[in-house]
Write a protein that holds these residues in place. Structure first.
Motif, PDB file in Angstrom:
ATOM      1  N   ASP A 175      -1.312 -18.182   1.564  1.00  0.00           N
ATOM      2  CA  ASP A 175       0.111 -17.858   1.678  1.00  0.00           C
ATOM      3  C   ASP A 175       0.331 -16.348   1.761  1.00  0.00           C
ATOM      4  N   HIS A 176      -0.455 -15.605   1.013  1.00  0.00           N
ATOM      5  CA  HIS A 176      -0.364 -14.143   1.020  1.00  0.00           C
ATOM      6  C   HIS A 176      -0.529 -13.608   2.437  1.00  0.00           C
ATOM      7  N   TYR A 177      -1.535 -14.112   3.139  1.00  0.00           N
ATOM      8  CA  TYR A 177      -1.789 -13.631   4.494  1.00  0.00           C
ATOM      9  C   TYR A 177      -0.706 -14.082   5.457  1.00  0.00           C
ATOM     10  N   VAL A 178      -0.310 -15.342   5.352  1.00  0.00           N
ATOM     11  CA  VAL A 178       0.715 -15.866   6.254  1.00  0.00           C
ATOM     12  C   VAL A 178       1.997 -15.056   6.121  1.00  0.00           C
ATOM     13  N   THR A 179       2.408 -14.785   4.903  1.00  0.00           N
ATOM     14  CA  THR A 179       3.644 -14.028   4.671  1.00  0.00           C
ATOM     15  C   THR A 179       3.563 -12.633   5.272  1.00  0.00           C
ATOM     16  N   ARG A 180       2.454 -11.940   5.032  1.00  0.00           N
ATOM     17  CA  ARG A 180       2.335 -10.570   5.540  1.00  0.00           C
ATOM     18  C   ARG A 180       2.244 -10.550   7.068  1.00  0.00           C
ATOM     19  N   MET A 181       1.523 -11.489   7.634  1.00  0.00           N
ATOM     20  CA  MET A 181       1.371 -11.519   9.084  1.00  0.00           C
ATOM     21  C   MET A 181       2.700 -11.859   9.757  1.00  0.00           C
ATOM     22  N   ARG A 182       3.448 -12.789   9.205  1.00  0.00           N
ATOM     23  CA  ARG A 182       4.740 -13.167   9.797  1.00  0.00           C
ATOM     24  C   ARG A 182       5.765 -12.048   9.663  1.00  0.00           C
ATOM     25  N   ASP A 183       5.646 -11.272   8.563  1.00  0.00           N
ATOM     26  CA  ASP A 183       6.606 -10.186   8.331  1.00  0.00           C
ATOM     27  C   ASP A 183       6.174  -8.867   8.954  1.00  0.00           C
ATOM     28  N   GLY A 184       5.019  -8.864   9.613  1.00  0.00           N
ATOM     29  CA  GLY A 184       4.528  -7.642  10.236  1.00  0.00           C
ATOM     30  C   GLY A 184       4.041  -6.602   9.254  1.00  0.00           C
ATOM     31  N   LEU A 185       3.666  -7.035   8.054  1.00  0.00           N
ATOM     32  CA  LEU A 185       3.175  -6.115   7.027  1.00  0.00           C
ATOM     33  C   LEU A 185       1.658  -5.997   7.105  1.00  0.00           C
ATOM     34  N   PRO A 186       1.107  -4.838   6.784  1.00  0.00           N
ATOM     35  CA  PRO A 186      -0.346  -4.677   6.882  1.00  0.00           C
ATOM     36  C   PRO A 186      -1.085  -5.462   5.803  1.00  0.00           C
ATOM     37  N   VAL A 187      -2.258  -5.929   6.183  1.00  0.00           N
ATOM     38  CA  VAL A 187      -3.167  -6.607   5.258  1.00  0.00           C
ATOM     39  C   VAL A 187      -4.154  -5.564   4.745  1.00  0.00           C
ATOM     40  N   VAL A 188      -4.206  -5.398   3.437  1.00  0.00           N
ATOM     41  CA  VAL A 188      -5.082  -4.381   2.848  1.00  0.00           C
ATOM     42  C   VAL A 188      -6.490  -4.953   2.717  1.00  0.00           C
ATOM     43  N   VAL A 189      -7.465  -4.258   3.287  1.00  0.00           N
ATOM     44  CA  VAL A 189      -8.855  -4.710   3.249  1.00  0.00           C
ATOM     45  C   VAL A 189      -9.757  -3.546   2.850  1.00  0.00           C
ATOM     46  N   HIS A 190     -10.993  -3.869   2.524  1.00  0.00           N
ATOM     47  CA  HIS A 190     -11.989  -2.830   2.281  1.00  0.00           C
ATOM     48  C   HIS A 190     -12.402  -2.194   3.613  1.00  0.00           C
ATOM     49  N   PRO A 191     -12.931  -0.976   3.582  1.00  0.00           N
ATOM     50  CA  PRO A 191     -13.332  -0.318   4.831  1.00  0.00           C
ATOM     51  C   PRO A 191     -14.333  -1.144   5.641  1.00  0.00           C
ATOM     52  N   GLU A 192     -15.256  -1.825   4.950  1.00  0.00           N
ATOM     53  CA  GLU A 192     -16.228  -2.691   5.623  1.00  0.00           C
ATOM     54  C   GLU A 192     -16.273  -4.022   4.882  1.00  0.00           C
ATOM     55  N   PRO A 193     -15.301  -4.888   5.114  1.00  0.00           N
ATOM     56  CA  PRO A 193     -15.252  -6.148   4.377  1.00  0.00           C
ATOM     57  C   PRO A 193     -16.488  -7.004   4.648  1.00  0.00           C
ATOM     58  N   ARG A 194     -17.000  -7.603   3.575  1.00  0.00           N
ATOM     59  CA  ARG A 194     -18.226  -8.397   3.666  1.00  0.00           C
ATOM     60  C   ARG A 194     -17.894  -9.884   3.585  1.00  0.00           C
ATOM     61  N   PRO A 195     -18.756 -10.723   4.139  1.00  0.00           N
ATOM     62  CA  PRO A 195     -18.487 -12.164   4.128  1.00  0.00           C
ATOM     63  C   PRO A 195     -18.806 -12.812   2.784  1.00  0.00           C
ATOM     64  N   SER A 196     -18.210 -13.960   2.559  1.00  0.00           N
ATOM     65  CA  SER A 196     -18.498 -14.750   1.378  1.00  0.00           C
ATOM     66  C   SER A 196     -18.487 -16.225   1.771  1.00  0.00           C
ATOM     67  N   SER A 197     -18.704 -17.099   0.791  1.00  0.00           N
ATOM     68  CA  SER A 197     -18.848 -18.533   1.059  1.00  0.00           C
ATOM     69  C   SER A 197     -17.585 -19.286   0.684  1.00  0.00           C
ATOM     70  N   PHE A 198     -17.283 -20.315   1.464  1.00  0.00           N
ATOM     71  CA  PHE A 198     -16.083 -21.113   1.284  1.00  0.00           C
ATOM     72  C   PHE A 198     -16.428 -22.599   1.309  1.00  0.00           C
ATOM     73  N   VAL A 199     -15.507 -23.384   0.788  1.00  0.00           N
ATOM     74  CA  VAL A 199     -15.619 -24.835   0.844  1.00  0.00           C
ATOM     75  C   VAL A 199     -14.197 -25.378   0.864  1.00  0.00           C
ATOM     76  N   ASN A 200     -14.004 -26.541   1.462  1.00  0.00           N
ATOM     77  CA  ASN A 200     -12.643 -27.078   1.486  1.00  0.00           C
ATOM     78  C   ASN A 200     -12.420 -28.058   0.348  1.00  0.00           C
ATOM     79  N   ASP A 201     -11.163 -28.352   0.082  1.00  0.00           N
ATOM     80  CA  ASP A 201     -10.795 -29.148  -1.080  1.00  0.00           C
ATOM     81  C   ASP A 201     -11.373 -30.561  -1.039  1.00  0.00           C
ATOM     82  N   ARG A 202     -11.470 -31.147   0.134  1.00  0.00           N
ATOM     83  CA  ARG A 202     -12.015 -32.502   0.246  1.00  0.00           C
ATOM     84  C   ARG A 202     -13.524 -32.510   0.003  1.00  0.00           C
TER      85      ARG A 202
END
Length: 294
Positions: A175-202
């Motif tokens: 939701d944080h990203y959706v809100t900022r992207m829809r409102d044209g607000l910048p997304v704050v990231v690290h200078p070189e963002p690194r990947p991580s692991s994800f899994v879905n709820d199901r």
């Protein structure tokens, strides 16, 4: 496995775990503080897990084949569970987190990157302070694992979950990203963002049920194939119509922006027989569900 106790488990993907077990014909008991109702068709026990006497009273003389602990965050909670469930269950599955690896900077991380036998346990820290606990979430989980793993009184498994994404965005991070992207607000990231692991709820619900029914012990990483960094998450949101991501750098980085790599190796679980999906298989579905609710 016929009798299962789930601590927590009335909300989010924990509810899916309970419903899967119930639908498979298991006798399921859910323990929580009463703030959320248990799914229909399961036994609901009301107790505060931090209240050892109250937890014993709520359980009565019940015994279980497996306990699935969804809400163990501190060594204190682990110690209470260890005492209360000794002699009540033969198997104990704790839902842990990728955040136990957050102090590392290597990937993919295997389970043996943490030596639970050597992990210090500090009962004197401020675990009952909510702000302290939030700031030391990974450390609390590490210490909880260590308490339950040492001189085990039952077969113990700690499921170290990747960052969980689902249509019910219980963390509010997407939701944080959706809100900022829809409102044209910048997304704050690290200078070189690194990947991580994800899994879905199901998938994590399926994994926890599988872990409960299996016979292995010890820590196990649970994540989909295909690590993601923050820009890939934003690209997927943008492709689904959330708007264009504008990036800026700063110390107060957005969720899922990491300055170190600690994506997990899921080889142990794969070798034991669990078939993980790829993040590309389910991320569009999750994003579509999130956008429909925002």
């Amino acid at each position: 496995m016929n009798k299962v106790c789930v601590i927590g488990g009335s909300r989010y993907f924990g509810r899916r775990v309970v419903e899967r077990l119930r639908d498979a014909g298991k006798a399921v008991a859910v323990i929580n503080r009463g703030s959320s109702p248990a799914p229909e068709g399961v036994t609901h026990l009301v107790a505060d897990r931090d209240d050892e006497d109250g937890l014993r009273d709520a359980l009565g003389d019940r015994t279980f084949d497996v306990v699935i602990d969804q809400v163990c965050y501190t060594p204190h909670q682990a110690a209470v569970a260890r005492r209360v469930f000794a002699g009540r269950t033969r198997r104990y599955v704790m839902t842990s987190t990728i955040e136990v690896y957050s102090s590392l900077d290597s990937a993919p991380v295997r389970e043996d990157a943490i030596d639970l036998a050597a992990q210090p346990v500090r009962m004197d820290l401020l675990w009952h302070d909510s702000e302290y606990l939030e700031e030391h979430y990974g450390e609390g989980k590490r210490q909880a694992e260590a308490v339950l793993a040492r001189e085990p009184l039952f077969d113990f498994v700690s499921v170290r979950t990747g960052h969980v994404l689902g249509g019910a965005d219980f963390t509010g991070r997407l939701d944080h990203y959706v809100t900022r992207m829809r409102d044209g607000l910048p997304v704050v990231v690290h200078p070189e963002p690194r990947p991580s692991s994800f899994v879905n709820d199901r998938e994590i619900a399926d994994f926890l049920v599988w872990a409960a029914e299996s016979g292995f012990t010890g820590p196990v990483n649970a994540c989909s194939h295909g690590p993601l960094d923050v820009t890939q998450v934003c690209d997927a949101l943008s492709a689904a119509g959330a708007g264009q991501a504008l990036y800026t750098t700063g110390h107060d980085a957005s969720p899922f922006s990491f300055d170190r790599a600690y994506g997990m190796d899921n080889g142990r679980a794969t070798g034991l027989g669990f078939a993980f999906s790829h993040t590309a298989d389910w991320l569009p579905r999750v994003i579509s569900e999130v956008l429909a609710c925002v």
